[in-house]
Design an enzyme around this catalytic site. Sequence first.
Site, PDB file in Angstrom:
ATOM      1  N   ASP A  36      53.089  29.648  36.375  1.00 39.44           N
ATOM      2  CA  ASP A  36      54.058  28.752  36.180  1.00 39.44           C
ATOM      3  C   ASP A  36      54.671  27.921  37.440  1.00 39.44           C
ATOM      4  O   ASP A  36      54.852  26.750  37.161  1.00 39.44           O
ATOM      5  CB  ASP A  36      55.060  29.388  35.260  1.00 39.44           C
ATOM      6  CG  ASP A  36      54.483  29.928  33.832  1.00 39.44           C
ATOM      7  OD1 ASP A  36      53.798  29.339  33.391  1.00 39.44           O
ATOM      8  OD2 ASP A  36      55.536  30.726  33.359  1.00 39.44           O
ATOM      9  N   SER A  72      50.756  44.086  30.924  1.00 38.20           N
ATOM     10  CA  SER A  72      52.319  44.320  31.233  1.00 38.20           C
ATOM     11  C   SER A  72      53.011  43.572  32.193  1.00 38.20           C
ATOM     12  O   SER A  72      53.081  42.614  32.400  1.00 38.20           O
ATOM     13  CB  SER A  72      52.588  45.692  31.177  1.00 38.20           C
ATOM     14  OG  SER A  72      52.290  46.270  29.875  1.00 38.20           O
ATOM     15  N   LYS A  98      49.980  42.642  26.333  1.00 37.42           N
ATOM     16  CA  LYS A  98      51.134  43.433  26.073  1.00 37.42           C
ATOM     17  C   LYS A  98      52.363  42.761  26.629  1.00 37.42           C
ATOM     18  O   LYS A  98      52.853  43.172  27.765  1.00 37.42           O
ATOM     19  CB  LYS A  98      50.630  44.918  26.320  1.00 37.42           C
ATOM     20  CG  LYS A  98      51.219  46.031  25.820  1.00 37.42           C
ATOM     21  CD  LYS A  98      52.816  46.193  26.105  1.00 37.42           C
ATOM     22  CE  LYS A  98      53.189  47.459  25.376  1.00 37.42           C
ATOM     23  NZ  LYS A  98      54.640  47.382  25.798  1.00 37.42           N
TER      24      LYS A  98
END
Length: 705
Positions: free
Chosen positions: A493, A482, A507
């Site tokens: 990224d 999460s 998740k």
Amino acid sequence: MIPTLRNARKTPSVFFALFTALCITTSSVFAADQKLERPVEELEPSLQQAIASVNVVQLLSRNHYRKIALDQESGEKVFQRYLDRLDPNRSFFLQSDIDQFTPYKEKLDSSLKSGDLKPAFEIFNRYRIRAEQRARYMLALIKQGVEKQNLKKNEELIVDRKEQPWLANKKAQRDLWRKQFKDSVLTLKLNNKTNEEIADQLSRRNTNLLRRLHQSKSEDAFQTYINSFTGIFDPHTQYFSPQTAENFDINMSLSLEGIGAVLSSEDEYTKVVSVVPGGPAEKAGQLKPGDKIISVGQGRKGPLEDVVGMRLDDVVNLIRGKKKTLVRLEIISGSSKSSSTRIYEIVRDKVKLEEQDASSRILEFKQDGKNKRVGVIEIPTFYIDFKAAQSGDPNYKSTTRDVRKLLEKLKKENLDGLVIDLRGNGGGSLQEANELTGLFIDQGPTVLVRDSRGRTERQQDPDPTQVYGGPMAVVVDRLSASASEIFAGAMQDYGRALVIGGQTYGKGTVQSIQPLNHGQLKLTLAKFYRISGQSTQNQGVLPDIAFPSLYDGRDIGENKLPDALPWDTIEPIPYRKYSDMKPYLEPLDKKHRKRTDDDPDFVYLNEMKDYLARYENQEKVSLNEEKRKHEIQTMRSQRLTIENRLRKAKGEPLLNNLDELEEAEQEEASAEAKKKKKEADAFIKEAGMVLVDLIQLEKKQTASR
């Protein structure tokens, strides 16, 4: 949308036991009950349940992220899921039962739409009859005498029957039950139980099963059935009965005492899903994900009550209790198929916010004759004291505020790089994941949230200040979920950090609680996406540099859950990359592999990984006592060899047997746990070395320009 993502990686049967933490236990000894001599009474649905079922159908069709038409195909899927929930190991229902239920399968979609619960209750009542027959059969075998079991006969028991055909007839059913009984006797015998003790324990176990069947309520049937329907949407969409909803609210508040562990039901066992950071079980250092709890005792001298086959909420009631009281758990290790059990002592307490604090330390490495200093910040969970923050307390605690303070201290230590340790971090506050990302970038988006209507909302770094802009790595594993995945994905990224370790949990969905006329519905409303457009759902975050993991190949992760939402991508949004790590990954991986090929800790980990793969997924077990003994001895001997190989490489004294290892582990867990935590493990040391390698490669690249 719920901003808190803590315990995001729950399996569907976990919902009312998020933190086994709560009140005073019931009596552990059942007296003889005349009611148990009578057959179980049939359960009937209520009008309130019928109305609630229609409400659930309507809410899911309108609001769930995944759009599923309620037609015959989905109705047949619900039918199969319902049978799987009631009889996951195919030990109760006969093929004739399934044939009789088949007409219901073909019209279950219309039954759901109209609130007709009679088919579901008929199937549930048949399950109770079969389960009662099994319990009585087991008690009859006990009465005949456990010593009558022929443990010299060469027989085998199929342990996992999920893919086996339904029982052909009553003869096949009784033969399976006989083998299961024999396996229980053999397991207890190999744990040094006498015949009298075996008979007593199995009598209690099956009497408990009978009592549970007699105490079943219509709500049990309704909740099981409706969750078979909600489960085809995704594993995190669940119906909570009024009582379960109350337990869920209590547990989420973390206001009561317990051991701090997440439990689920698997077949007849209570299984540990995860251990809560900062909780008593985590501090004791013994209980591990995958462990099966087979009995519970109160205090150091209270009798151990067998909990195999007991309802999950009843097991939770035995484990939870008053602060500073002791509970004993007898467990079968999840990392072994051995019949041996271990008893852990845990002192109940509150899961305290301060026990989940981020912490830091500095590691030093030698490279080219020079010392390199790498800071390490360990973040157990993404926490925030919402009440203090909302009340205007200027000193409220949160992950971001604590990490900011640690960074300011570490920067004064002339750091060469920074490692963020997110292993075992199951998530927490979305707000904190967003703000923590902001400490390492100037400004920009952090995560995208896409709702069921296809609308995308971006979360933005709220602070244009970059607190730390130096070289960085993030260490993750299969239990990082999460909020951890949101942060690690953003760092990857942006090119702000190398991601090192194992594939994360996956998740990447958002749930919300909706009230019903009868209970509550938790449903998935949205999905998380990284700024690059990749979902964190199902696949998780893949590391740039992979470390071996004991979780590989095990049933842990979103992609192991039935009907989990898929990984996909959406249109990325504009963002500024700080650097491109790709050119460095191959040389970094080569250096890492060369360094760890002979490293004792990494060799040990790879050997343990192979060991678990060999023994964890056995399909059959022998019912011959001598063969089973030999299997266990072989398994323990191989484990001892692996342990001693590590000890020899580290110059530590060798063990004579695994009992010595278990004793040593218990001593370390109780007396030395805090000291051990302060020491960097092999993974963090190697992550630091990989980061130092990256710094050197970037320096050479810069110099050659």
